[in-house]
Motif scaffolding. Structure first.
Motif, PDB file in Angstrom:
ATOM      1  N   CYS A 260      -3.363  -1.767   4.269  1.00  0.00           N
ATOM      2  CA  CYS A 260      -2.838  -2.503   3.102  1.00  0.00           C
ATOM      3  C   CYS A 260      -3.914  -2.631   2.028  1.00  0.00           C
ATOM      4  O   CYS A 260      -3.649  -2.430   0.837  1.00  0.00           O
ATOM      5  CB  CYS A 260      -2.336  -3.881   3.534  1.00  0.00           C
ATOM      6  N   CYS A 261      -5.126  -2.974   2.446  1.00  0.00           N
ATOM      7  CA  CYS A 261      -6.226  -3.080   1.465  1.00  0.00           C
ATOM      8  C   CYS A 261      -6.427  -1.740   0.763  1.00  0.00           C
ATOM      9  O   CYS A 261      -6.618  -1.686  -0.462  1.00  0.00           O
ATOM     10  CB  CYS A 261      -7.518  -3.493   2.163  1.00  0.00           C
ATOM     11  N   SER A 262      -6.376  -0.676   1.537  1.00  0.00           N
ATOM     12  CA  SER A 262      -6.601   0.656   0.971  1.00  0.00           C
ATOM     13  C   SER A 262      -5.520   1.005  -0.068  1.00  0.00           C
ATOM     14  O   SER A 262      -5.824   1.522  -1.152  1.00  0.00           O
ATOM     15  CB  SER A 262      -6.596   1.683   2.107  1.00  0.00           C
ATOM     16  N   MET A 263      -4.267   0.694   0.261  1.00  0.00           N
ATOM     17  CA  MET A 263      -3.175   1.014  -0.687  1.00  0.00           C
ATOM     18  C   MET A 263      -3.290   0.184  -1.959  1.00  0.00           C
ATOM     19  O   MET A 263      -3.036   0.676  -3.059  1.00  0.00           O
ATOM     20  CB  MET A 263      -1.812   0.781  -0.022  1.00  0.00           C
ATOM     21  N   VAL A 264      -3.673  -1.087  -1.793  1.00  0.00           N
ATOM     22  CA  VAL A 264      -3.810  -1.940  -2.981  1.00  0.00           C
ATOM     23  C   VAL A 264      -5.004  -1.473  -3.813  1.00  0.00           C
ATOM     24  O   VAL A 264      -4.925  -1.403  -5.047  1.00  0.00           O
ATOM     25  CB  VAL A 264      -3.962  -3.425  -2.572  1.00  0.00           C
ATOM     26  N   ARG A 265      -6.091  -1.112  -3.151  1.00  0.00           N
ATOM     27  CA  ARG A 265      -7.277  -0.639  -3.888  1.00  0.00           C
ATOM     28  C   ARG A 265      -6.927   0.614  -4.693  1.00  0.00           C
ATOM     29  O   ARG A 265      -7.302   0.767  -5.852  1.00  0.00           O
ATOM     30  CB  ARG A 265      -8.414  -0.348  -2.906  1.00  0.00           C
ATOM     31  N   ALA A 266      -6.185   1.528  -4.059  1.00  0.00           N
ATOM     32  CA  ALA A 266      -5.798   2.762  -4.761  1.00  0.00           C
ATOM     33  C   ALA A 266      -4.883   2.433  -5.941  1.00  0.00           C
ATOM     34  O   ALA A 266      -5.044   2.989  -7.047  1.00  0.00           O
ATOM     35  CB  ALA A 266      -5.082   3.710  -3.797  1.00  0.00           C
TER      36      ALA A 266
END
Ligand code: FAD
Length: 396
Positions: A260-266
């Protein structure tokens, strides 16, 4: 003469979150070449990209945590998290499918017999066969102890009967760790796990579920109809399997939080890039306070989710799995709950452009919804946290 930058500097340049020793550049290159150009097509074609899983296997991604003596890379949990972080920037679905096969390989390496390792590990590590861990059934999800697939002792093995549903990779996998009840009515205490070969008699695959944003996960089910598991295929006996499943869930919850963090960061990265270039009323979008504050809130939520995720990850990485139970629940709850509104805000900040599927944002939004169920729903994280409220927060 130019010098190669240190791994730490390279990681900072790549914007990666996890400090680790492996070749992050190689995984990033793999993502750029294999995942970035194809992820939207996999969703449209509603399929698990077997060719991409194989390509990932070629650079060792199906065996990161498998000990080197069994053909893996012998790396740590944080390395798996780094891989997940990189791949989920583009496709959580692909990362989820891959990590599930990886986990089955690790499980077989650690708990299997020599025969299992010889029969299944080479193909899993080569990405020629996919793996699944099958707990959920049409009638039992959150309440895992109530599964009704049965395992009945017979001469030389066990007869398995029942149906599994919502199993990652089950559309295509044929190396499955399947949980079944050996003493109906005994709950978790009677649950055992078995290694099931999806090419053997008695295994019948069901049609996969179509899930927007999650088609590459290959979620599906299967029916076991008098499937014969040999005595050697008993993986964890009654009394151990339930505890194993609960023990491994902290790592899974933490990597879902990392996804989830990765998708939001992207998503935030794209929205910021767009907002710096696109002008309205004579200034860049980011100069409009109303818009910039909305993205500032996304950044704020992301930083908090990342810290919770890192806290759980550090405990798991240092072998303190029991202590990670509550931090993993906090990380998963917070990260999954922040992901949907955050990705939505990023789409909003890009105007209609944010809706186009040349960008991964719509896919991330759908995958963020999926993250609310996998490896324990948000309500189950609430339950976990609620049960410790007195112990953790009661005033002295
Ligand atoms: C894409 C995807 C991949 C998956 N992969 C796997 C896999 O590889 N292996 C596997 O075994 N399973 C897998 N699952 C299944 C997943 O673990 C279940 O969906 C999850 O456990 C929830 O179960 P359920 O969907 O049956 O919901 P239910 O258990 O029926 O719950 C329905 C709703 O009620 C809520 N609820 C349930 N109990 C309580 C309670 N005590 N208090 C408050 N609310 C409650 C739930 O949170 C949910 O919102 C996958 C699911 C998805 C969507």
């Amino acid at each position: 003469m130019s010098q190669r930058p240190s791994i730490l500097i390279q990681m900072t340049q790549l914007g990666l979150q996890y400090c680790h020793s492996m070749q992050t550049e190689q995984i990033t290159t793999f993502r750029r070449e294999v995942v970035d150009p194809n992820a939207a097509t996999w969703e449209r074609e509603r399929r698990v990209p077997l060719e991409a899983i194989r390509a990932a296997a070629e650079i060792g991604l199906t065996g990161l945590q498998v000990p080197t003596e069994f053909g893996g890379q012998g790396l740590a949990y944080r390395d798996k998290l780094a891989m997940i972080d990189i791949l989920s920037r583009t496709s959580m679905a692909f990362a989820f499918s891959l990590v599930n096969t990886h986990n089955v390989a690790v499980h077989i390496a650690s708990a299997g017999t020599d025969d299992h390792r010889e029969r299944f590990l080479p193909d899993l590590l080569a990405g020629k066969r996919l793996g699944s861990s099958a707990l959920t059934e049409p009638g039992a999800g959150s309440d895992f102890a109530s599964i009704s697939t049965t395992a009945t002792k017979v001469d030389g093995g066990w007869r398995l009967n029942g149906e599994k549903a919502w199993i990652t990779n089950a559309a295509v996998s044929d190396v499955l760790i399947c949980y079944a009840q050996t003493k109906p009515g005994s709950g978790g205490a009677g649950i055992a796990s078995f290694l099931v070969d999806g090419t053997a008699a008695g295994f019948e695959r069901s049609a996969p579920f179509d899930l927007y944003g999650g088609n590459a996960i290959g979620t599906g089910g299967f029916i076991l109809n008098d499937y014969l598991a040999s005595d050697e295929d008993l993986f964890a006996p009654a009394g151990e399997a339930f505890a194993y499943a609960l023990g491994s869930i902290n790592g899974a919850r933490t990597y879902v939080a990392a996804m989830c963090c990765s998708m939001v960061r992207a998503s935030l990265g794209l929205a910021v890039e767009y907002g710096a270039q696109r002008t309205t009323f004579g200034v860049p979008l980011l100069d409009h306070q109303g818009l910039a504050w909305s993205l500032a809130s996304v950044a704020n939520q992301l930083e908090a989710a990342q810290l919770l995720t890192d806290k759980a990850a550090e405990l798991i990485d240092s072998g303190e799995n029991k202590a990670a139970m509550l931090p993993a629940a906090h990380a998963k709850k917070f990260a999954t709950e922040m992901a949907e509104p955050s990705i939505s805000a990023c789409i909003q900040a890009m105007g209609a452009e944010g809706l186009r599927d040349i960008h991964p944002l719509g896919r991330h939004l759908a995958a963020a919804r999926i993250a609310n169920y996998v490896d324990g729903s948000t309500e189950i994280q609430n339950e976990r946290i609620a049960r410790t409220l007195i112990q953790t927060y009661q005033a002295p």
